[in-house]
Scaffold this motif. Sequence first.
Motif, PDB file in Angstrom:
ATOM      1  N   ASP A 156       0.787  -1.231   0.000  1.00 48.04           N
ATOM      2  CA  ASP A 156       0.000   0.000   0.000  1.00 48.04           C
ATOM      3  C   ASP A 156       0.818   1.280   0.000  1.00 48.04           C
ATOM      4  O   ASP A 156       0.429   2.251  -0.637  1.00 48.04           O
ATOM      5  N   CYS A 157       1.915   1.319   0.758  1.00 51.08           N
ATOM      6  CA  CYS A 157       2.625   2.582   0.994  1.00 51.08           C
ATOM      7  C   CYS A 157       4.111   2.375   1.188  1.00 51.08           C
ATOM      8  O   CYS A 157       4.560   1.292   1.592  1.00 51.08           O
ATOM      9  N   LEU A 158       4.854   3.446   0.923  1.00 54.38           N
ATOM     10  CA  LEU A 158       6.294   3.537   1.185  1.00 54.38           C
ATOM     11  C   LEU A 158       6.555   4.685   2.156  1.00 54.38           C
ATOM     12  O   LEU A 158       5.785   5.642   2.213  1.00 54.38           O
ATOM     13  N   ALA A 159       7.662   4.620   2.875  1.00 57.61           N
ATOM     14  CA  ALA A 159       8.105   5.756   3.688  1.00 57.61           C
ATOM     15  C   ALA A 159       9.603   5.612   3.930  1.00 57.61           C
ATOM     16  O   ALA A 159      10.106   4.497   4.090  1.00 57.61           O
ATOM     17  N   PHE A 160      10.309   6.754   3.964  1.00 59.35           N
ATOM     18  CA  PHE A 160      11.742   6.752   4.195  1.00 59.35           C
ATOM     19  C   PHE A 160      12.087   7.583   5.427  1.00 59.35           C
ATOM     20  O   PHE A 160      11.478   8.618   5.679  1.00 59.35           O
ATOM     21  N   PHE A 161      13.081   7.091   6.175  1.00 61.05           N
ATOM     22  CA  PHE A 161      13.610   7.827   7.321  1.00 61.05           C
ATOM     23  C   PHE A 161      14.671   8.827   6.871  1.00 61.05           C
ATOM     24  O   PHE A 161      14.827   9.898   7.460  1.00 61.05           O
ATOM     25  N   LEU A 214       1.678   5.030   5.693  1.00 62.64           N
ATOM     26  CA  LEU A 214       2.927   4.716   6.385  1.00 62.64           C
ATOM     27  C   LEU A 214       3.775   5.974   6.359  1.00 62.64           C
ATOM     28  O   LEU A 214       4.108   6.477   5.281  1.00 62.64           O
ATOM     29  N   VAL A 215       4.118   6.522   7.547  1.00 64.46           N
ATOM     30  CA  VAL A 215       4.879   7.772   7.609  1.00 64.46           C
ATOM     31  C   VAL A 215       5.936   7.681   8.692  1.00 64.46           C
ATOM     32  O   VAL A 215       5.829   6.881   9.623  1.00 64.46           O
ATOM     33  N   THR A 216       6.958   8.520   8.571  1.00 64.12           N
ATOM     34  CA  THR A 216       8.078   8.504   9.514  1.00 64.12           C
ATOM     35  C   THR A 216       8.308   9.889  10.102  1.00 64.12           C
ATOM     36  O   THR A 216       7.847  10.901   9.569  1.00 64.12           O
ATOM     37  N   ALA A 217       9.048   9.909  11.223  1.00 56.03           N
ATOM     38  CA  ALA A 217       9.541  11.156  11.816  1.00 56.03           C
ATOM     39  C   ALA A 217      10.824  10.821  12.560  1.00 56.03           C
ATOM     40  O   ALA A 217      10.820   9.921  13.416  1.00 56.03           O
ATOM     41  N   GLY A 218      11.904  11.510  12.235  1.00 51.01           N
ATOM     42  CA  GLY A 218      13.173  11.205  12.873  1.00 51.01           C
ATOM     43  C   GLY A 218      13.806   9.960  12.284  1.00 51.01           C
ATOM     44  O   GLY A 218      13.347   9.405  11.288  1.00 51.01           O
ATOM     45  N   PRO A 219      14.885   9.462  12.918  1.00 50.32           N
ATOM     46  CA  PRO A 219      15.670   8.378  12.323  1.00 50.32           C
ATOM     47  C   PRO A 219      15.097   6.980  12.487  1.00 50.32           C
ATOM     48  O   PRO A 219      15.517   6.068  11.785  1.00 50.32           O
ATOM     49  N   LYS A 220      14.123   6.771  13.394  1.00 44.43           N
ATOM     50  CA  LYS A 220      13.677   5.408  13.659  1.00 44.43           C
ATOM     51  C   LYS A 220      12.170   5.236  13.824  1.00 44.43           C
ATOM     52  O   LYS A 220      11.682   4.110  13.810  1.00 44.43           O
ATOM     53  N   ASP A 221      11.416   6.317  14.024  1.00 49.27           N
ATOM     54  CA  ASP A 221       9.989   6.198  14.323  1.00 49.27           C
ATOM     55  C   ASP A 221       9.151   6.144  13.053  1.00 49.27           C
ATOM     56  O   ASP A 221       9.338   6.938  12.132  1.00 49.27           O
ATOM     57  N   VAL A 222       8.186   5.215  13.044  1.00 51.11           N
ATOM     58  CA  VAL A 222       7.309   5.037  11.901  1.00 51.11           C
ATOM     59  C   VAL A 222       5.918   4.655  12.403  1.00 51.11           C
ATOM     60  O   VAL A 222       5.774   3.966  13.409  1.00 51.11           O
ATOM     61  N   TRP A 223       4.894   5.126  11.691  1.00 49.44           N
ATOM     62  CA  TRP A 223       3.506   4.850  12.045  1.00 49.44           C
ATOM     63  C   TRP A 223       2.775   4.273  10.839  1.00 49.44           C
ATOM     64  O   TRP A 223       3.010   4.671   9.704  1.00 49.44           O
ATOM     65  N   LEU A 224       1.833   3.354  11.107  1.00 45.73           N
ATOM     66  CA  LEU A 224       1.077   2.659  10.081  1.00 45.73           C
ATOM     67  C   LEU A 224      -0.407   2.849  10.376  1.00 45.73           C
ATOM     68  O   LEU A 224      -0.854   2.589  11.498  1.00 45.73           O
ATOM     69  N   ALA A 225      -1.167   3.301   9.389  1.00 43.84           N
ATOM     70  CA  ALA A 225      -2.599   3.568   9.561  1.00 43.84           C
ATOM     71  C   ALA A 225      -3.422   2.388   9.063  1.00 43.84           C
ATOM     72  O   ALA A 225      -3.094   1.775   8.047  1.00 43.84           O
ATOM     73  N   THR A 226      -4.521   2.079   9.770  1.00 39.14           N
ATOM     74  CA  THR A 226      -5.350   0.953   9.378  1.00 39.14           C
ATOM     75  C   THR A 226      -6.830   1.326   9.324  1.00 39.14           C
ATOM     76  O   THR A 226      -7.268   2.324   9.897  1.00 39.14           O
ATOM     77  N   GLY A 227      -7.576   0.496   8.632  1.00 32.77           N
ATOM     78  CA  GLY A 227      -9.022   0.622   8.561  1.00 32.77           C
ATOM     79  C   GLY A 227      -9.626  -0.709   8.184  1.00 32.77           C
ATOM     80  O   GLY A 227      -8.927  -1.720   8.072  1.00 32.77           O
TER      81      GLY A 227
END
Length: 373
Positions: A156-161, A214-227
Amino acid sequence: MRRGGRTGLLVTAGVACAAALAALTVPAAQARPLGHGAGHEAVPGAGHRALHWAEKSSGTPQVRFRGLAAVDRDTAWLAGTGGTVLRTTNGGAAWRDVSPPGAADLEFRDVEAFDARRAVVLAIGEGEASRVYRTDDGGASWTESFRNTDPKAFYDCLAFFDRRHGLAMSDPVDGRFRILSTSDGGRSWRLLPTAGMPAALDGEAGFAASGQCLVTAGPKDVWLATGGGARARVLHSGDRGVTWTATDTPVLAGDPARGVFALAFRDRAHGIAAGGDYRPGQASPRSVAVTADGGRTWRSADTPPPAYRSGVAWLPHSRTAALAVGPTGTDLTTDGGRTWHTIDTGSYDTVDCAPGLGCWAAGEKGRVARLER
């Protein structure tokens, strides 16, 4: 590349746009609507006196763009239906078709760009329809770096740190969300173990609606959204996707068409979840929730957007201003997501911001716009 956590790094750019952002605090009675250009209906008294969407012709009315990467005010990438990838380096005055060869049957739903030359795009779908491509020369050539071979997976999604480390997520396989990892900028991918991933709810999945599940903030934190499940959840990892915790949100849930469609974090603590019910004409109460503790707890917006929203982004160099977009309009918050006001009724699926007020939106019928002041 998603920019949560990078706001404020460019001090010079922050000073340059400080005056425009300060105008966001003007009372509604003094404000002019944000709506601008063909296809927009202004909402009296609800906008911002200086900022507005300025449409930029992409020349592709047959394409729906759900993938968007804002590099700066001049450079942006779009990814959409029919295997289409476009790039501008002159503020949207002209768009170059840089689509990967042989990709016409693919559905691109996410693009993450490092600069004007380097980008990674994700095609969604079951089995081999899910693929990842990378370019290092502005789209003149592409390398396919991943092709899914599991018929049960759907990415579904990509995200980079950063420029090297990134993740891609798939809907649950055997009861757990699946995560790919790269440490070379998307040139190669490996499947992460699922032992640290909580079990998925019945019917739970991600929404490939805006490239923001799927989104990131900083060097290691990532969040995944669901429904799609009984509860709309946000999963968080503090170790680049190895271990995860799941938290319920108050966003509308309980149906395959409902849940969290997009996330935005301006740092490791402050985030916004946007979504609702994507079916046209369906009510979407509780369409936005906010967190101030990195997603451990979520609170409904006091005055949420009036309908489903598929994309959300923090304005650069602001701790309180953000935009949410969807098929029925754009909403603005100036208090960190607690209250929202509809400021434009044009249809957009995704929004992304880079430093220096480089905010872009894109959606159906080839529509793309840049935020102007």
